[in-house]
Design a protein around this motif. Structure first.
Motif, PDB file in Angstrom:
ATOM      1  N   LEU A   1       7.678 -22.709  10.623  1.00  0.00           N
ATOM      2  CA  LEU A   1       7.811 -22.593   9.254  1.00  0.00           C
ATOM      3  C   LEU A   1       6.417 -22.635   8.712  1.00  0.00           C
ATOM      4  CD1 LEU A   1      10.365 -25.948   9.128  1.00  0.00           C
ATOM      5  CD2 LEU A   1      10.739 -23.454   8.435  1.00  0.00           C
ATOM      6  N   SER A   2       5.611 -22.949   9.111  1.00  0.00           N
ATOM      7  CA  SER A   2       3.977 -22.777   8.614  1.00  0.00           C
ATOM      8  C   SER A   2       3.624 -21.282   8.634  1.00  0.00           C
ATOM      9  CB  SER A   2       3.233 -23.595   9.313  1.00  0.00           C
ATOM     10  OG  SER A   2       1.677 -23.342   8.958  1.00  0.00           O
ATOM     11  N   LEU A   3       4.187 -20.674   9.730  1.00  0.00           N
ATOM     12  CA  LEU A   3       3.649 -19.243   9.841  1.00  0.00           C
ATOM     13  C   LEU A   3       4.361 -18.568   8.523  1.00  0.00           C
ATOM     14  CD1 LEU A   3       2.751 -16.718  11.187  1.00  0.00           C
ATOM     15  CD2 LEU A   3       4.912 -16.776  12.730  1.00  0.00           C
ATOM     16  N   LEU A   4       5.765 -18.634   8.439  1.00  0.00           N
ATOM     17  CA  LEU A   4       6.541 -18.051   7.553  1.00  0.00           C
ATOM     18  C   LEU A   4       5.905 -18.579   6.156  1.00  0.00           C
ATOM     19  CD1 LEU A   4       8.631 -15.997   6.636  1.00  0.00           C
ATOM     20  CD2 LEU A   4      10.251 -17.752   6.738  1.00  0.00           C
ATOM     21  N   SER A   5       5.810 -19.467   5.790  1.00  0.00           N
ATOM     22  CA  SER A   5       5.166 -19.952   4.553  1.00  0.00           C
ATOM     23  C   SER A   5       3.713 -19.280   4.324  1.00  0.00           C
ATOM     24  CB  SER A   5       4.969 -21.443   4.467  1.00  0.00           C
ATOM     25  OG  SER A   5       4.607 -21.990   3.123  1.00  0.00           O
ATOM     26  N   ARG A   6       2.916 -19.234   5.194  1.00  0.00           N
ATOM     27  CA  ARG A   6       1.645 -18.608   5.037  1.00  0.00           C
ATOM     28  C   ARG A   6       1.945 -17.211   4.882  1.00  0.00           C
ATOM     29  NH1 ARG A   6      -0.485 -19.988   9.825  1.00  0.00           N
ATOM     30  NH2 ARG A   6      -0.102 -17.936  10.731  1.00  0.00           N
TER      31      ARG A   6
ATOM     32  N   TYR B   1      15.544 -23.261   3.065  1.00  0.00           N
ATOM     33  CA  TYR B   1      14.235 -23.378   2.870  1.00  0.00           C
ATOM     34  C   TYR B   1      13.955 -22.853   0.994  1.00  0.00           C
ATOM     35  CZ  TYR B   1      14.435 -23.990   7.738  1.00  0.00           C
ATOM     36  OH  TYR B   1      15.051 -24.192   9.069  1.00  0.00           O
ATOM     37  N   ARG B   2      14.296 -23.760   0.364  1.00  0.00           N
ATOM     38  CA  ARG B   2      14.531 -23.249  -1.235  1.00  0.00           C
ATOM     39  C   ARG B   2      13.191 -22.783  -1.276  1.00  0.00           C
ATOM     40  NH1 ARG B   2      19.313 -24.560  -3.340  1.00  0.00           N
ATOM     41  NH2 ARG B   2      20.228 -26.197  -2.380  1.00  0.00           N
ATOM     42  N   ASN B   3      12.044 -23.710  -1.154  1.00  0.00           N
ATOM     43  CA  ASN B   3      10.693 -23.136  -1.645  1.00  0.00           C
ATOM     44  C   ASN B   3      10.257 -21.654  -0.988  1.00  0.00           C
ATOM     45  OD1 ASN B   3      10.477 -24.402   0.789  1.00  0.00           O
ATOM     46  ND2 ASN B   3       8.394 -25.336   0.393  1.00  0.00           N
ATOM     47  N   LEU B   4      10.613 -21.644   0.209  1.00  0.00           N
ATOM     48  CA  LEU B   4      10.205 -20.301   0.982  1.00  0.00           C
ATOM     49  C   LEU B   4      11.139 -19.390   0.414  1.00  0.00           C
ATOM     50  CD1 LEU B   4       9.926 -21.440   4.607  1.00  0.00           C
ATOM     51  CD2 LEU B   4       7.943 -20.873   3.252  1.00  0.00           C
ATOM     52  N   GLN B   5      12.335 -19.562   0.187  1.00  0.00           N
ATOM     53  CA  GLN B   5      13.192 -18.722  -0.292  1.00  0.00           C
ATOM     54  C   GLN B   5      12.670 -18.042  -1.685  1.00  0.00           C
ATOM     55  OE1 GLN B   5      17.208 -19.940  -1.441  1.00  0.00           O
ATOM     56  NE2 GLN B   5      18.090 -17.915  -0.577  1.00  0.00           N
TER      57      GLN B   5
END
Length: 186
Positions: free
Chosen positions: A170-175, A73-77
């Motif tokens: 994924l949403s939880l982590l991104s937020r 998940y490059r953008n999250l990373q």
């Protein structure tokens, strides 16, 4: 992508079962047709269902998130790496707390249970259809195929439920990364 593939597979199976039902109703009393239909149904039963691959995927995503492996998940990373070390630790802790609140492991276990139930019922429908065909009970065989179609529709719903769970993770982590990033910039 995998979910769409799974849904397509379910639709193909449903189409195949519906065509098989038509063949049974028209030619089910012919022993050769019955034998060929049973062979095709048993081949269908033996395949690995899209549910299995989707379940494995959501388990893998959960494990990656649990161990904070964001490599896929490059953008999250990238966002995570912009956080200070202190904020990264805080992010991991908050994510673990939220993950526990969502009872992710329990949800995945429920998906597995539903998938196993689906597979067992689907297999039983196929077995009963073949048994009915061998006994020249054509209408009964067709009815079992109809039940197998219903099971495949349930599989479609389960695939969608698993996809939604993956999106939640994924949403939880991104937020959380975004919130901590915003806090660290203040």
């Amino acid at each position: 992508k995998l979910t769409l593939q799974g849904k397509r597979e379910c639709k193909k199976v449903i189409e195949l079962l519906e065509k098989t039902r038509e063949i049974i109703l028209k030619h089910g009393s012919d022993e050769r047709v019955g034998a060929d239909v049973c062979k095709a149904l048993n081949d269908l039963k033996a395949r690995e269902h899209a549910l299995v691959s989707q379940l494995e995927r959501i388990r893998a995503v959960d494990k990656q998130m649990e161990h904070f492996d964001l490599s896929q998940y490059r953008n999250l990373q990238q966002a995570y790496q912009h956080l200070s070390k202190e904020k990264q630790v805080q992010c991991k802790r908050l994510f673990a707390e939220e993950r526990d609140k969502l009872a992710v492991e329990g949800a995945i276990d429920k998906f597995a249970s539903r998938a196993e139930g689906y597979a067992g019922q689907f297999d039983q429908c196929i077995d009963n259809a073949c048994s009915s065909l061998q006994s020249k009970r054509v209408q009964e065989a067709a009815d079992w195929i109809t039940r197998a179609v219903e099971q495949e529709h349930e599989a479609e719903k389960l695939i969608e439920d698993m996809r939604q769970q993956e999106k939640v993770l994924l949403s939880l982590l991104s937020r959380q990364i975004a919130e901590l990033d915003a806090i660290s910039r203040k």
